[in-house]
Design an enzyme around this catalytic site. Structure first.
Site, PDB file in Angstrom:
ATOM      1  N   GLY A  74      59.207  52.554   2.089  1.00 44.32           N
ATOM      2  CA  GLY A  74      58.548  52.815   0.809  1.00 44.32           C
ATOM      3  C   GLY A  74      59.576  52.826  -0.302  1.00 44.32           C
TER       4      GLY A  74
ATOM      5  CD  GLN B 163      63.165  55.322  -4.158  1.00 44.58           C
ATOM      6  OE1 GLN B 163      62.029  54.965  -3.857  1.00 44.58           O
ATOM      7  NE2 GLN B 163      64.063  55.687  -3.264  1.00 44.58           N
TER       8      GLN B 163
ATOM      9  CB  CYS C 178      64.870  59.257   0.386  1.00 45.75           C
ATOM     10  SG  CYS C 178      64.582  58.658  -1.283  1.00 45.75           S
TER      11      CYS C 178
ATOM     12  CD  GLU D 299      58.267  55.970  -1.485  1.00 47.47           C
ATOM     13  OE1 GLU D 299      58.872  55.866  -2.570  1.00 47.47           O
ATOM     14  OE2 GLU D 299      58.860  56.042  -0.396  1.00 47.47           O
TER      15      GLU D 299
ATOM     16  CG  HIS E  39      60.769  58.722  -5.344  1.00 46.93           C
ATOM     17  ND1 HIS E  39      62.066  59.126  -5.516  1.00 46.93           N
ATOM     18  CD2 HIS E  39      60.661  58.368  -4.035  1.00 46.93           C
ATOM     19  CE1 HIS E  39      62.718  59.024  -4.351  1.00 46.93           C
ATOM     20  NE2 HIS E  39      61.877  58.575  -3.443  1.00 46.93           N
TER      21      HIS E  39
HETATM   22 ZN    ZN Z   1      62.347  58.294  -1.437  1.00 39.93          ZN
END
Ligand code: ZN
Length: 175
Positions: free
Chosen positions: A46, A51, A94, A137, A140
């Site tokens: 994911g 990111q 992650c 996710e 995030h």
């Molecule tokens: Zn992550």
């Protein structure tokens, strides 16, 4: 398509709250294509847009096991409509906290609503690893990492580990 660099802790951009997407257009699809390619290249399941440094509410995911046919999933402006079931611990990792894994408890069933790759609205139930991954996710998008849910001691240890890893990578690259 292009592989983009994935930010790692403690990059302050990972703390940003991402903004809603106004329209699922070709630019957003190009972003999702890049994100998916970057995620596959890093062996992840994911990835949220922040990111790769883009503060938009966009997520890609693929939960297919190795050897299985790829099953890419795309989520734009996802929302949790209902979180039910019991809290279940699951060992999470992650791409922004490479090589660190730890247990986090989350509801094992969530009902979600999002826009897909073509901008169509989807409402569905997620459970098991899918429920874990979408909640990870979606955190995030709020600037929250799974290590923020751990004790300060563990969080600091995770960040130290990643910094050391990044230093080593930089040294290797310089050789
Ligand atoms: Zn992550």
């Amino acid at each position: 398509m292009a592989i983009r660099d994935i930010l790692t802790v403690p990059d302050p951009r990972l703390k940003q709250v991402s903004k809603p997407v106004e329209r699922v257009d070709d630019d957003i699809r190009a972003l999702m294509d890049d994100m998916l390619e970057s995620m596959y290249a890093a062996d992840g399941i994911g990835l949220a847009a922040i990111q790769v440094g883009v503060p938009l509410r966009v997520i890609v995911m693929d939960l297919a096991r190795s050897g299985e046919k790829p099953q890419p999933r795309y989520f734009v402006n996802p929302e949790i409509l209902d979180a039910s079931g019991e809290l279940q611990p699951y060992e999470e990792g992650c791409l922004s906290v490479p090589t660190y894994y730890d247990e986090v408890e989350r509801p094992d069933r969530v009902k979600i609503r999002y826009l897909d790759y073509n901008g169509a609205e989807v409402v569905e139930e997620a459970e098991g690893i899918y429920a874990v991954c979408i909640q990870h996710e979606m955190d995030h998008l709020e600037g929250v990492l799974f290590i923020d849910k751990l004790s300060r001691l563990k969080r600091d240890a995770a960040i130290r580990k990643v910094k050391k890893l990044e230093r080593q990578k930089a040294l290797d690259a310089a050789e």
